[in-house]
Design an enzyme around this catalytic site. Structure first.
Site, PDB file in Angstrom:
ATOM      1  N   GLY A 357       0.817  -1.197   0.000  1.00 17.39           N
ATOM      2  CA  GLY A 357       0.000   0.000   0.000  1.00 17.39           C
ATOM      3  C   GLY A 357       0.850   1.245   0.000  1.00 17.39           C
ATOM      4  N   PRO A 358       0.210   2.397  -0.218  1.00 18.60           N
ATOM      5  CA  PRO A 358       0.953   3.661  -0.253  1.00 18.60           C
ATOM      6  C   PRO A 358       1.566   3.988   1.107  1.00 18.60           C
ATOM      7  CG  PRO A 358      -1.413   4.039  -0.489  1.00 18.60           C
ATOM      8  CD  PRO A 358      -1.217   2.567  -0.511  1.00 18.60           C
ATOM      9  N   PRO A 359       2.495   4.931   1.158  1.00 16.90           N
ATOM     10  CA  PRO A 359       3.172   5.265   2.403  1.00 16.90           C
ATOM     11  C   PRO A 359       2.201   5.782   3.461  1.00 16.90           C
ATOM     12  CG  PRO A 359       4.261   6.329   0.538  1.00 16.90           C
ATOM     13  CD  PRO A 359       2.996   5.747   0.027  1.00 16.90           C
ATOM     14  N   GLY A 360       2.479   5.463   4.699  1.00 18.34           N
ATOM     15  CA  GLY A 360       1.724   6.039   5.806  1.00 18.34           C
ATOM     16  C   GLY A 360       0.389   5.401   6.095  1.00 18.34           C
ATOM     17  N   VAL A 361       0.110   4.253   5.465  1.00 18.00           N
ATOM     18  CA  VAL A 361      -1.174   3.614   5.751  1.00 18.00           C
ATOM     19  C   VAL A 361      -1.063   2.614   6.896  1.00 18.00           C
ATOM     20  CG1 VAL A 361      -2.158   3.934   3.465  1.00 18.00           C
ATOM     21  CG2 VAL A 361      -0.810   1.879   3.957  1.00 18.00           C
ATOM     22  N   GLY A 362       0.142   2.474   7.455  1.00 19.21           N
ATOM     23  CA  GLY A 362       0.273   1.641   8.646  1.00 19.21           C
ATOM     24  C   GLY A 362       0.869   0.261   8.408  1.00 19.21           C
ATOM     25  N   THR A 364       4.053  -0.806   8.310  1.00 11.74           N
ATOM     26  CA  THR A 364       5.091  -1.133   9.283  1.00 11.74           C
ATOM     27  C   THR A 364       4.483  -1.334  10.660  1.00 11.74           C
ATOM     28  OG1 THR A 364       6.630   0.219   8.029  1.00 11.74           O
ATOM     29  CG2 THR A 364       7.285  -0.368  10.255  1.00 11.74           C
ATOM     30  N   SER A 680      -4.948   4.220 -18.470  1.00 10.15           N
ATOM     31  CA  SER A 680      -6.224   4.704 -17.973  1.00 10.15           C
ATOM     32  C   SER A 680      -6.494   6.172 -18.297  1.00 10.15           C
ATOM     33  CB  SER A 680      -6.336   4.475 -16.471  1.00 10.15           C
ATOM     34  OG  SER A 680      -5.450   5.324 -15.792  1.00 10.15           O
ATOM     35  N   LYS A 723      -8.263   6.277  -6.665  1.00  9.60           N
ATOM     36  CA  LYS A 723      -8.566   7.375  -7.591  1.00  9.60           C
ATOM     37  C   LYS A 723      -9.750   8.204  -7.100  1.00  9.60           C
ATOM     38  CE  LYS A 723      -6.621   5.299 -11.723  1.00  9.60           C
ATOM     39  NZ  LYS A 723      -6.891   4.555 -12.964  1.00  9.60           N
TER      40      LYS A 723
HETATM   41  N1  LIG Z   1      -5.295   2.443  10.889  1.00 10.14           N
HETATM   42  C1  LIG Z   1      -4.436   3.059  11.708  1.00 10.14           C
HETATM   43  N2  LIG Z   1      -4.715   3.191  13.020  1.00 10.14           N
HETATM   44  C2  LIG Z   1      -3.861   3.819  13.839  1.00 10.14           C
HETATM   45  N3  LIG Z   1      -2.688   4.317  13.481  1.00 10.14           N
HETATM   46  C3  LIG Z   1      -2.330   4.207  12.195  1.00 10.14           C
HETATM   47  C4  LIG Z   1      -3.172   3.571  11.245  1.00 10.14           C
HETATM   48  N4  LIG Z   1      -2.575   3.595  10.044  1.00 10.14           N
HETATM   49  C5  LIG Z   1      -1.388   4.219  10.229  1.00 10.14           C
HETATM   50  N5  LIG Z   1      -1.233   4.573  11.516  1.00 10.14           N
HETATM   51  C6  LIG Z   1      -0.089   5.296  12.085  1.00 10.14           C
HETATM   52  O1  LIG Z   1       0.480   6.107  11.078  1.00 10.14           O
HETATM   53  C7  LIG Z   1       1.878   6.171  11.177  1.00 10.14           C
HETATM   54  C8  LIG Z   1       2.524   5.756   9.883  1.00 10.14           C
HETATM   55  O2  LIG Z   1       2.340   4.379   9.682  1.00 10.14           O
HETATM   56  P1  LIG Z   1       3.459   3.418   9.085  1.00 10.14           P
HETATM   57  O3  LIG Z   1       3.287   2.090   9.673  1.00 10.14           O
HETATM   58  O4  LIG Z   1       4.780   4.070   9.203  1.00 10.14           O
HETATM   59  O5  LIG Z   1       3.025   3.395   7.578  1.00 10.14           O
HETATM   60  P2  LIG Z   1       3.710   2.642   6.349  1.00 10.14           P
HETATM   61  O6  LIG Z   1       4.637   1.646   6.900  1.00 10.14           O
HETATM   62  O7  LIG Z   1       2.571   2.031   5.622  1.00 10.14           O
HETATM   63  O8  LIG Z   1       4.364   3.706   5.555  1.00 10.14           O
HETATM   64  C9  LIG Z   1       2.238   5.259  12.328  1.00 10.14           C
HETATM   65  O9  LIG Z   1       2.393   6.034  13.471  1.00 10.14           O
HETATM   66  C10 LIG Z   1       1.035   4.353  12.442  1.00 10.14           C
HETATM   67  O10 LIG Z   1       0.882   3.847  13.733  1.00 10.14           O
HETATM   68 MG   LIG Z   2       6.705   1.731   6.611  1.00  6.86          MG
END
Ligand SMILES: Nc1ncnc2c1ncn2[C@@H]1O[C@H](COP(=O)(O)OP(=O)(O)O)[C@@H](O)[C@H]1O
Ligand SMILES: [Mg+2]
Length: 777
Positions: A357-362, A364, A680, A723
């Protein structure tokens, strides 16, 4: 001149000496025990104490005959005798004159011989002799200077001695000469020859002394180092003892014992023990020692033993996953299913979980949460920028400073053989030299091979089969194929603004307050302030920047609390600019007016969905088609298809049929941050071209996505949710999607569907109908 008490030839008792040559003027003692020697001394006592001392050629000979003793020796006077136990007599003698045995009278009861004195030449020195004596004196000076055991005053004494023979006798009796050398000095009668002989011997002695000194220095240096290390170790021990840590640190617990305690697998044990034994034989100050120690420390620090933990408790796992992350229902469900299968088969031989998934979706943080759910340790290895296989497998132990690779390094950090091990951003692995690190990973992730993973540094197999591997990626396209085959993909889409708000309110804000040590209630951020951050300060699929902006607010607030002595701080939609500065993104960012030839497209990139603007321009020319901007090959093809289609229907829209022979068409797709490609944008490009040819503006709040065929049919696309989210972020009102994607709408959140007017279309003409505004009159 001559010493009158010594006649030229005398009959004297003889004592054969072992390992000692006595010179004239020399005062020394030796012990005698042999019957013949004792009898000789008794005889001498009766006869003014004079005795002939010669040296045995072989000191082991107990009853030496004529051939076994040198015939030149020294006549000495017995000064003292001392009876020792076991019939030994210690005799103190003073050398008087060199002498030569001319004939033996008897060997029984003692050796008696006719002895001729060798008198020193008392005449003046010749020039040659004078020169030779100078050389000898130089030799002596050097020798004394280099010999720390001889006082420099000795040289002054030697300078007093006038006779060369006296000088030679005197010095020779003190030097540690070989028997043969001493004997030769006794025998040579010619004065000049004797001086030269002495010079030769001295030169050799000086050379030997130099070598001795060098050896001594080396030994001392090493001794110094060893002693220093010993001293430091002792101190360290004392410190450990003071701290009550001496059990672990006790040096006496040798590596061999430590290794034995580890109960390593058989082959490993044999090899490592050998290394530990090698250590015992290695000099602690050598570099090999340090290399061995750090190797053995690695072995000792690594986890080896598997202890079966608790069974997977799915209810507990669900609870933990829910606690750690908001929403993500499908993702959590898939993870629980995955765990259930694992629990049933109880072997980790299944596929490897890959969160995409895209960055920052959790991604890790979900992996971390899985570890917590399973009650296991967690380690993360980022593959971003890993370009070299050595980073995976380590370097051979051939040079100082070599280390295991990151896999083994991470296992040490994990501390158990069955941690949850995250390969983060596996799609970022060595985009430069992808082949090698990927093949290393392949072995690690292959359950058939990873029980005997070999790191070049460890050089013994290490069992990774108990490890729970998880991987993450932004995009599956750049994951090497063989790796991708091993994986079970779980996609995490971007969040809707409302989901983001919930995540911020429930998770990110409390987390940031806690991390910055702000007591509950001191700082509050209103829900609308958070929505404002989402809409006006961030533009992303995940919540990474949202978290960062919240962090910024909290830090500023913390400074206010401390610096301005404020008790309570409220951040609201109204005052948020005080904390984050002016709004960065505004809703009406799209365009101020409807424009000719400018159409909103929707693209899907590594970082999630984005809007993209397609611009078309027509000018007088010769029918050329020009495509500029960052277009991939696939996008170029679909542009060509779109333009062909427009040509084929030109007349229906009132365009002159031969327009393409006198018109150039220029399509431009602005670059943006992420490269875009894919088919697309076909419908979007066709719409832009038609708008330009017909001089009809395009509605600025309409966006579209869909592949186009030469006959104008609209084909389905990927990444629909992403999108739609992008369109919503930009404030688009109407989104045209391919009819075949319509059924995916059931998976999309209600509040997104509510905000957008989504129109499924089958043919490009429907898009023209909806998107083109009234023609300006
Ligand atoms: N669904 C969620 N519920 C709670 N916190 C989330 C959620 N999705 C992301 N976060 C928080 O957002 C921050 C970025 O997530 P991260 O795991 O670094 O994203 P990724 O690895 O996908 O880039 C972290 O602090 C994470 O705990
Ligand atoms: Mg990550």
């Amino acid at each position: 001149m001559e010493n009158t008490s010594f006649e030229m030839i005398e009959t004297l008792p003889v004592i054969p000496l072992r390992n000692i040559v006595v010179f004239p003027q020399m005062v020394t003692h030796f012990d005698v025990g042999r019957d013949v020697s004792i009898k000789a001394i008794e005889e001498a006592e009766l006869n003014d104490s004079k005795i002939m001392l010669v040296t045995q050629k072989d000191y082991k000979e107990m009853e030496p005959g004529v051939e076994d003793i040198y015939h030149t020796g020294t006549v000495a006077v017995i000064r003292q005798m001392l009876k020792l136990p076991q019939g030994l007599i210690r005799v103190l003698v003073e050398g008087k004159s060199r002498a030569e045995i001319k004939s033996f009278d008897s060997f029984d009861p003692y050796i008696s011989a006719k002895v001729m004195m060798i008198n020193d030449d008392q005449s003046e020195l010749t020039v040659e002799e004078e020169a030779a004596i100078r050389l000898v004196k130089e030799d002596l000076e050097t020798y004394i200077g280099n010999n720390s055991k001889i006082s420099p005053v000795a040289m002054e004494m030697l300078n007093e001695i006038q006779s060369s023979d006296s000088l030679i006798d005197m010095v020779a009796s003190y030097l540690p000469l070989k028997i043969e050398d001493s004997q030769r000095l006794l025998e040579v009668t010619d004065r000049y020859e004797r001086i030269i002989e002495f010079h030769t011997i001295l030169q050799r002695e000086i050379e030997l002394l130099g070598i001795e000194n060098k050896i001594n220095q080396r030994v001392k240096k090493q001794m110094g180092k060893v002693q220093k290390e010993y001293y430091l170790r002792e101190q360290l021990k004392a410190i450990h003892k003071e701290l009550g840590e001496d059990d672990e640190a006790e040096e006496s617990v040798s590596y061999v014992e430590k290794i034995k305690k580890l109960k390593l697998p058989k082959e490993v044990n044999a090899k490592v023990l050998k290394e530990a034994e090698k250590l015992a034989k290695t000099n602690p100050s050598s570099p090999e020692y340090a290399v061995l120690v750090s190797y053995l420390d690695w072995i000792i620090d690594l986890p080896w033993k598997y202890k079966k933990g608790k069974d997977i408790d799915l209810n507990y796992a669900r609870q933990v996953l829910d606690e750690d992350h908001y929403g993500l229902k499908d993702v959590k469900e898939r993870i629980l299913e995955f765990l259930a299968v694992r629990k049933l088969t109880d072997t980790p031989k299944g596929p490897i979980l890959c969160l995409v998934g895209p960055p920052g979706v959790g991604k890790t943080s979900i992996a971390r949460s899985v570890a917590r759910a399973l009650d296991k340790n967690f380690v993360r290895m980022s593959l971003g920028g890993v370009r070299d296989e050595a980073e995976i497998r380590g370097h051979r132990r051939t040079y100082v400073g070599s280390m295991p690779g990151q896999i083994i390094g991470s296992m040490k950090k994990a501390g158990t053989v069955d941690p949850v091990f995250l390969f983060d951003e596996i799609d970022k692995i060595g985009s430069d030299y992808r082949g090698d690190p990927a093949s290393g990973l392949l072995e690690v992730l292959d359950p058939e091979q990873n029980s005997t993973f070999t790191d070049h540094y460890l050089d013994v197999p290490y069992d990774l089969s108990k490890v729970f591997f998880i991987t993450t990626a932004n995009d599956t396209q750049t994951i090497p194929g063989p790796l991708l085959d091993r994986m079970e993909i779980i996609r995490i889409e971007g969040y809707t603004p409302e989901e983001k708000a919930q995540i911020a309110i429930r998770y990110l804000l409390p987390k940031q307050l806690e991390e910055n040590g702000i007591p509950e209630g001191n700082v509050s951020v209103s829900d609308n302030a958070i929505r404002s951050i989402i809409n006006h300060y961030t533009r992303e699929a995940g919540v990474r920047n949202l978290e960062r902006e919240i962090q910024k607010i909290i830090r500023k607030a913390a400074i206010q609390i401390v610096g301005e002595n404020k008790k309570k701080i409220r951040v609201t939609e109204g005052n948020i600019e005080k904390y984050l500065g002016p709004k960065v993104y505004l809703y009406e960012e799209m365009k101020d007016t409807d424009q000719i030839g400018v159409v909103n497209g929707l693209a899907w990139t590594q970082v999630g969905g984005v809007t993209l603007t397609v611009e078309a321009n027509t000018i007088e020319g010769s029918g050329k088609i020009q495509l500029t901007g960052k277009l991939g090959d696939v996008m170029k093809e679909s542009a060509a298809a779109g333009i062909s289609y427009i040509r084929s229907i030109a007349s229906e829209y009132g365009i002159e049929e031969d327009f393409y022979s006198n018109t150039d068409i220029h399509v431009h797709v602005p670059e943006g941050a992420m490269p875009k490609d894919g088919p697309s944008a076909g419908v979007t490009i066709a719409t832009a071209v038609l708008s330009s040819l017909t001089k009809t503006p395009v509605k600025r709040d309409v966006a579209m996505t869909g592949e186009i065929t030469l006959t104008g049919r609209v084909l389905p696309i990927g990444g629909l949710k992403e999108k739609l989210l992008a369109a919503e972020r930009m404030g688009i009102k109407t989104v045209l999607i391919p009819k075949e994607n319509e059924r995916e709408l059931v998976d999309i959140e209600k509040n997104i569907l509510n905000k957008l007017n989504i129109v499924p279309i089958e043919n490009a003409k429907e898009a023209f109908e909806i998107a083109l505004a009234e023609k300006e009159k």
